[in-house]
Design a protein around this motif. Structure first.
Motif, mmCIF file in Angstrom:
data_model
loop_
_atom_site.group_PDB
_atom_site.id
_atom_site.type_symbol
_atom_site.label_atom_id
_atom_site.label_comp_id
_atom_site.label_asym_id
_atom_site.label_seq_id
_atom_site.Cartn_x
_atom_site.Cartn_y
_atom_site.Cartn_z
ATOM 1 N N LEU A 47 37.994 172.011 65.497
ATOM 2 C CA LEU A 47 38.049 172.654 64.189
ATOM 3 C C LEU A 47 37.346 174.010 64.214
ATOM 4 O O LEU A 47 37.810 174.970 63.580
ATOM 5 C CB LEU A 47 37.409 171.752 63.132
ATOM 6 C CG LEU A 47 38.151 170.447 62.819
ATOM 7 C CD1 LEU A 47 37.352 169.610 61.829
ATOM 8 C CD2 LEU A 47 39.536 170.732 62.276
ATOM 9 N N THR A 48 36.235 174.093 64.934
ATOM 10 C CA THR A 48 35.502 175.353 65.016
ATOM 11 C C THR A 48 36.344 176.446 65.666
ATOM 12 O O THR A 48 36.255 177.627 65.297
ATOM 13 C CB THR A 48 34.196 175.150 65.808
ATOM 14 O OG1 THR A 48 33.383 174.159 65.151
ATOM 15 C CG2 THR A 48 33.398 176.447 65.888
ATOM 16 N N SER A 49 37.197 176.055 66.615
ATOM 17 C CA SER A 49 38.045 177.042 67.292
ATOM 18 C C SER A 49 39.093 177.636 66.354
ATOM 19 O O SER A 49 39.685 178.677 66.662
ATOM 20 C CB SER A 49 38.732 176.406 68.503
ATOM 21 O OG SER A 49 39.682 175.433 68.097
ATOM 22 N N LEU A 50 39.348 176.982 65.206
ATOM 23 C CA LEU A 50 40.334 177.473 64.244
ATOM 24 C C LEU A 50 39.733 178.426 63.222
ATOM 25 O O LEU A 50 40.469 179.034 62.440
ATOM 26 C CB LEU A 50 40.986 176.298 63.513
ATOM 27 C CG LEU A 50 41.723 175.270 64.373
ATOM 28 C CD1 LEU A 50 42.230 174.134 63.500
ATOM 29 C CD2 LEU A 50 42.872 175.921 65.134
ATOM 30 N N LEU A 51 38.408 178.559 63.214
ATOM 31 C CA LEU A 51 37.737 179.392 62.213
ATOM 32 C C LEU A 51 37.761 180.863 62.621
ATOM 33 O O LEU A 51 37.823 181.173 63.811
ATOM 34 C CB LEU A 51 36.292 178.917 62.044
ATOM 35 C CG LEU A 51 36.117 177.454 61.593
ATOM 36 C CD1 LEU A 51 34.642 177.098 61.515
ATOM 37 C CD2 LEU A 51 36.810 177.202 60.261
ATOM 38 N N PRO A 52 37.695 181.776 61.631
ATOM 39 C CA PRO A 52 37.679 181.544 60.174
ATOM 40 C C PRO A 52 39.041 181.097 59.661
ATOM 41 O O PRO A 52 40.074 181.571 60.129
ATOM 42 C CB PRO A 52 37.289 182.914 59.616
ATOM 43 C CG PRO A 52 37.768 183.885 60.645
ATOM 44 C CD PRO A 52 37.612 183.201 61.974
ATOM 45 N N ASP A 71 34.016 179.928 56.902
ATOM 46 C CA ASP A 71 33.382 180.662 57.997
ATOM 47 C C ASP A 71 32.882 179.752 59.110
ATOM 48 O O ASP A 71 33.003 180.080 60.292
ATOM 49 C CB ASP A 71 32.198 181.492 57.477
ATOM 50 C CG ASP A 71 32.665 182.666 56.652
ATOM 51 O OD1 ASP A 71 33.728 183.228 56.972
ATOM 52 O OD2 ASP A 71 31.979 183.012 55.677
ATOM 53 N N SER A 72 32.281 178.633 58.726
ATOM 54 C CA SER A 72 31.665 177.776 59.736
ATOM 55 C C SER A 72 31.636 176.332 59.263
ATOM 56 O O SER A 72 31.699 176.048 58.062
ATOM 57 C CB SER A 72 30.233 178.248 60.039
ATOM 58 O OG SER A 72 29.412 178.115 58.887
ATOM 59 N N ILE A 73 31.556 175.431 60.238
ATOM 60 C CA ILE A 73 31.369 174.002 59.985
ATOM 61 C C ILE A 73 30.125 173.606 60.765
ATOM 62 O O ILE A 73 30.114 173.579 62.000
ATOM 63 C CB ILE A 73 32.577 173.175 60.437
ATOM 64 C CG1 ILE A 73 33.831 173.593 59.656
ATOM 65 C CG2 ILE A 73 32.312 171.682 60.235
ATOM 66 C CD1 ILE A 73 35.090 172.885 60.105
ATOM 67 N N THR A 74 29.045 173.325 60.035
ATOM 68 C CA THR A 74 27.766 173.062 60.680
ATOM 69 C C THR A 74 27.526 171.579 60.958
ATOM 70 O O THR A 74 26.711 171.233 61.813
ATOM 71 C CB THR A 74 26.615 173.600 59.815
ATOM 72 O OG1 THR A 74 26.709 173.013 58.497
ATOM 73 C CG2 THR A 74 26.717 175.115 59.684
ATOM 74 N N ARG A 75 28.225 170.712 60.237
ATOM 75 C CA ARG A 75 27.991 169.272 60.422
ATOM 76 C C ARG A 75 29.271 168.510 60.159
ATOM 77 O O ARG A 75 30.024 168.825 59.236
ATOM 78 C CB ARG A 75 26.878 168.780 59.488
ATOM 79 C CG ARG A 75 26.561 167.284 59.609
ATOM 80 C CD ARG A 75 25.380 166.895 58.735
ATOM 81 N NE ARG A 75 25.093 165.475 58.823
ATOM 82 C CZ ARG A 75 25.596 164.550 57.998
ATOM 83 N NH1 ARG A 75 26.415 164.919 57.024
ATOM 84 N NH2 ARG A 75 25.283 163.286 58.131
#
Length: 218
Positions: A47-52, A71-75
């Motif tokens: 999922l992080t690779s799809l951001l932003p 912008d980000s997914i922290t957890r």
């Protein structure tokens, strides 16, 4: 998450071997599904690779102007059969319509960065081969932050069910000896199991025709 050519070939051979082990000459066309468990750290990385990730507003939500992105997914965690997510939402050129003294005025908010938390419930429709995602944003986060309170209607509008069709997945292509073949993965079920996302696929194999159209020969 990008895959290297080596990893792509490895996955193809793994699926092919699993299909060969699960299928016998006397078995019917239907074969047992292949189960793939995706741990949360791997899902988080994907999922992080799809951001932003841009957020599309509903047309009926005409009180807001501007562009919004995740912008980000922290957890990322599994709690009570939902995925608990913490991240950051930002907006640019933001403006909101407000009623003051019986008149509608536009309040310009400019740029805004907002921490958000939500629970995402999953529902897979086998007949439609579609995964449905429904996020629900935490209300307490809005009360602690005045900026979040002003965006409460926007977050309410985002708390709806999103459809992710899975009926047009590209097949895995490779060679068995000198024969070009394909493995088409049919999604059977998607669910949360423990701290992993469980995906079940039923493989269908066949030969790839030698024509330029890539016609599949069964």
């Amino acid at each position: 998450m990008p895959f290297s050519p080596y990893r792509h070939q490895y996955i193809f051979l793994l699926v092919l071997c699993a299909f060969s082990l699960l299928t016998t000459p006397t078995q019917a066309v239907q074969s047992p599904p292949i189960v793939l468990n995706l741990p949360l750290p791997t899902l988080h990385q994907a999922l992080t690779s799809l951001l932003p990730l841009p957020i599309e507003q509903q047309k009926r939500n005409s009180n807001f102007r501007g562009s919004f992105v995740v912008d980000s997914i922290t957890r990322l965690a599994v709690q009570q059969n939902v995925i608990a997510v913490q991240g950051q939402l930002s907006g640019r050129n933001m403006a909101v319509n407000a009623q003051v003294g019986g008149q509608t005025i536009q309040i310009k908010l400019g740029e805004m960065v907002l921490p958000v938390s939500c629970d995402i419930a999953l529902r897979y429709d086998r007949e439609r081969k579609t995964l449905f995602l429904r996020p629900t944003f935490y209300k307490q986060a809005r009360q602690q932050d005045p900026a979040a309170a002003s965006l409460a209607p926007l977050l309410d509008g985002l708390s709806r069910e999103y459809a992710l069709p899975l009926d047009k997945l590209d097949p895995l292509a490779g060679k068995l000896g000198v024969t070009p073949i394909f493995v088409q993965l049919e999604p059977v079920d998607i669910r949360l199991r423990g701290d992993s996302l469980e995906l079940q696929f039923r493989p269908h194999t066949g030969k790839i025709g030698s024509t330029k159209t890539g016609k599949k020969i069964r």
